[in-house]
Design a protein around this motif. Structure first.
Motif, mmCIF file in Angstrom:
data_model
loop_
_atom_site.group_PDB
_atom_site.id
_atom_site.type_symbol
_atom_site.label_atom_id
_atom_site.label_comp_id
_atom_site.label_asym_id
_atom_site.label_seq_id
_atom_site.Cartn_x
_atom_site.Cartn_y
_atom_site.Cartn_z
ATOM 1 N N SER A 62 -4.021 -1.338 -2.803
ATOM 2 C CA SER A 62 -4.803 -0.240 -2.230
ATOM 3 C C SER A 62 -3.913 0.951 -1.885
ATOM 4 C CB SER A 62 -5.546 -0.716 -0.979
ATOM 5 O OG SER A 62 -6.564 -1.627 -1.308
ATOM 6 N N ASP A 63 -2.742 0.670 -1.318
ATOM 7 C CA ASP A 63 -1.810 1.747 -0.986
ATOM 8 C C ASP A 63 -1.325 2.455 -2.240
ATOM 9 O OD1 ASP A 63 -2.129 1.099 1.640
ATOM 10 O OD2 ASP A 63 -0.144 0.227 1.916
ATOM 11 N N SER A 64 -1.050 1.697 -3.279
ATOM 12 C CA SER A 64 -0.620 2.285 -4.547
ATOM 13 C C SER A 64 -1.710 3.180 -5.131
ATOM 14 C CB SER A 64 -0.259 1.178 -5.544
ATOM 15 O OG SER A 64 0.119 1.721 -6.794
ATOM 16 N N LEU A 65 -2.961 2.717 -5.065
ATOM 17 C CA LEU A 65 -4.087 3.522 -5.550
ATOM 18 C C LEU A 65 -4.210 4.829 -4.767
ATOM 19 C CD1 LEU A 65 -6.909 0.876 -6.129
ATOM 20 C CD2 LEU A 65 -5.934 2.400 -7.853
ATOM 21 N N LYS A 66 -4.076 4.723 -3.440
ATOM 22 C CA LYS A 66 -4.215 5.915 -2.604
ATOM 23 C C LYS A 66 -3.138 6.942 -2.928
ATOM 24 C CE LYS A 66 -4.665 7.431 2.190
ATOM 25 N NZ LYS A 66 -4.703 7.020 3.617
ATOM 26 N N LYS A 85 5.041 -2.702 9.473
ATOM 27 C CA LYS A 85 6.093 -1.772 9.066
ATOM 28 C C LYS A 85 7.321 -1.992 9.954
ATOM 29 C CE LYS A 85 3.374 2.109 7.224
ATOM 30 N NZ LYS A 85 3.135 3.568 7.317
ATOM 31 N N LYS A 86 8.501 -1.971 9.313
ATOM 32 C CA LYS A 86 9.745 -2.115 10.078
ATOM 33 C C LYS A 86 10.715 -0.979 9.743
ATOM 34 C CE LYS A 86 9.790 -7.222 9.894
ATOM 35 N NZ LYS A 86 9.499 -7.627 8.503
ATOM 36 N N ASP A 87 11.330 -0.446 10.785
ATOM 37 C CA ASP A 87 12.457 0.478 10.666
ATOM 38 C C ASP A 87 13.645 -0.244 11.286
ATOM 39 O OD1 ASP A 87 14.382 2.422 10.840
ATOM 40 O OD2 ASP A 87 13.096 3.940 11.739
ATOM 41 N N LEU A 88 14.401 -0.948 10.451
ATOM 42 C CA LEU A 88 15.450 -1.826 10.968
ATOM 43 C C LEU A 88 16.607 -1.045 11.584
ATOM 44 C CD1 LEU A 88 15.496 -4.472 8.094
ATOM 45 C CD2 LEU A 88 14.343 -4.620 10.301
ATOM 46 N N SER A 89 16.856 0.169 11.106
ATOM 47 C CA SER A 89 17.948 0.975 11.664
ATOM 48 C C SER A 89 17.696 1.318 13.124
ATOM 49 C CB SER A 89 18.123 2.263 10.849
ATOM 50 O OG SER A 89 18.541 1.973 9.538
ATOM 51 N N ALA A 185 10.905 -0.089 -6.552
ATOM 52 C CA ALA A 185 11.376 1.282 -6.448
ATOM 53 C C ALA A 185 10.573 2.111 -5.448
ATOM 54 C CB ALA A 185 11.327 1.956 -7.821
ATOM 55 N N ASN A 186 9.546 1.516 -4.831
ATOM 56 C CA ASN A 186 8.655 2.308 -3.978
ATOM 57 C C ASN A 186 8.053 1.424 -2.900
ATOM 58 O OD1 ASN A 186 6.750 4.100 -2.890
ATOM 59 N ND2 ASN A 186 6.332 5.009 -4.889
ATOM 60 N N LEU A 187 8.020 1.951 -1.663
ATOM 61 C CA LEU A 187 7.362 1.231 -0.572
ATOM 62 C C LEU A 187 5.841 1.395 -0.625
ATOM 63 C CD1 LEU A 187 9.553 1.949 2.595
ATOM 64 C CD2 LEU A 187 9.323 -0.204 1.382
ATOM 65 N N PHE A 188 5.329 2.371 -1.369
ATOM 66 C CA PHE A 188 3.910 2.709 -1.353
ATOM 67 C C PHE A 188 3.438 2.894 0.094
ATOM 68 C CE2 PHE A 188 4.405 0.155 -5.287
ATOM 69 C CZ PHE A 188 4.144 1.159 -6.204
ATOM 70 N N ASN A 189 4.146 3.771 0.792
ATOM 71 C CA ASN A 189 3.883 3.992 2.216
ATOM 72 C C ASN A 189 2.728 4.974 2.373
ATOM 73 O OD1 ASN A 189 4.031 4.131 4.974
ATOM 74 N ND2 ASN A 189 5.957 5.261 5.034
ATOM 75 N N ALA A 190 1.499 4.470 2.242
ATOM 76 C CA ALA A 190 0.318 5.326 2.203
ATOM 77 C C ALA A 190 -0.318 5.543 3.574
ATOM 78 C CB ALA A 190 -0.719 4.732 1.241
ATOM 79 N N ARG A 191 -0.066 4.675 4.511
ATOM 80 C CA ARG A 191 -0.748 4.762 5.816
ATOM 81 C C ARG A 191 0.202 5.420 6.815
ATOM 82 N NH1 ARG A 191 -4.310 -0.859 5.245
ATOM 83 N NH2 ARG A 191 -4.234 -0.786 2.976
ATOM 84 N N VAL A 192 0.258 6.753 6.712
ATOM 85 C CA VAL A 192 1.320 7.509 7.387
ATOM 86 C C VAL A 192 0.850 8.265 8.625
ATOM 87 C CG1 VAL A 192 2.733 7.749 5.324
ATOM 88 C CG2 VAL A 192 0.943 9.425 5.772
ATOM 89 N N LYS A 193 -0.450 8.353 8.879
ATOM 90 C CA LYS A 193 -0.933 9.083 10.047
ATOM 91 C C LYS A 193 -1.895 8.231 10.871
ATOM 92 C CE LYS A 193 -0.408 13.684 8.002
ATOM 93 N NZ LYS A 193 -1.094 14.947 7.637
#
Length: 268
Positions: A62-66, A85-89, A185-193
């Motif tokens: 679904s994220d890839s489609l979006k 979602k994780k931001d390990l840094s 090669a891609n996180l498909f980070n679609a849910r950003v807001k």
């Protein structure tokens, strides 16, 4: 390719970019009244440098489609969503809850402290070591591997000196097992807001949804001039929104065995 060559190839991949997808088979039990009934799903941990997203394979599609201007299938409800979602840094872990057109971000602030054991074993081709922790009022046993030198794992679990190959809670309700590794090669980070919420707000939103699980459908019916419901054979059927709500509510009450037992919702 023999196992040692495969491990060497993976290590080389990690050194040059660290863009990998780790596929897990997840077995979980939502209804304690049916102890032998488990749901099995494929879930994917996409890892790029020091950021990762863990989600069901359908959520990833679904994220890839979006991101490619398609029409994604979105989740409904608030229970039993695995999107992390994780931001390990920066040591940040967040749970993403999607209910129709609305998306929420729920920070995970519970500290996960590991006790690493000297016990070791081989899981497939991987040399693994045992570690235990508590999370969500559950006790967890994990097996991590230094053969894959990243400190991540399925769901909220991370911060061990190697990838988590397998993790299970002591009650046997949730089991995550690595089954495949792919280059990515891609996180498909679609849910950003997403809208920021906490566990109290999560509880409130879930109870509001429970009161009318089909509110969006009901609104569309009100806005439509005429609605005709048909079964798989094309026969016209009666549309009973009250029965749909009652059935959905019963399903929510039965399947109320979340990973975070300390945040289990008490429905009426």
């Amino acid at each position: 390719m023999n196992p040692l060559s495969l491990i060497f190839a993976l290590l080389t991949s990690f050194c040059f970019g660290q863009k990998m997808s780790f596929i897990y088979e997840v077995n979980y039990r939502l209804n304690h009244q049916m102890p032998d009934e488990f749901t099995t799903k494929t879930m994917i941990l996409d890892f790029v440098d020091k950021e990762s997203i863990f989600r069901e394979s359908m959520d990833r599609k679904s994220d890839s489609l979006k991101m490619n201007n398609g029409s994604p299938m979105l989740s409904s409800g608030f229970e039993n969503q695995f999107y992390i979602k994780k931001d390990l840094s920066n040591h940040k872990i967040s749970k993403i809850i999607t209910n129709g057109q609305f998306c929420y971000l729920l920070p995970i602030e519970e500290t996960i402290n590991w006790k690493i054991s000297s016990e070791k074993k081989k899981i497939g081709i991987y040399n693994s070591q045992k570690a235990v922790t508590t999370y969500g009022n559950r006790e967890w046993t994990a097996w991590f591997s230094n053969d894959i030198p990243i400190n991540d794992g399925p769901y909220v679990f991370s911060n061990l000196p190697g990838l988590i190959i397998s993790i299970t809670d002591s009650g046997g309700d949730y089991k995550f097992n690595l089954v495949q590794i792919k280059k990515s090669a891609n996180l498909f980070n679609a849910r950003v807001k997403p809208l920021l919420i906490d566990w109290n707000k999560y509880d409130q939103l879930a109870k509001i949804y429970y009161e009318n699980p089909n509110a969006e459908i009901e609104q569309k019916i009100r806005n439509a001039k005429k609605v005709v419901m048909k079964d798989a054979q094309g026969n016209v059927i009666d549309f009973d929104i009250r029965k749909m709500n009652k059935d959905d509510q019963e399903n929510i009450r039965k399947n109320n065995n979340p990973i975070e037992l300390n945040h289990r919702i008490k429905y009426k």
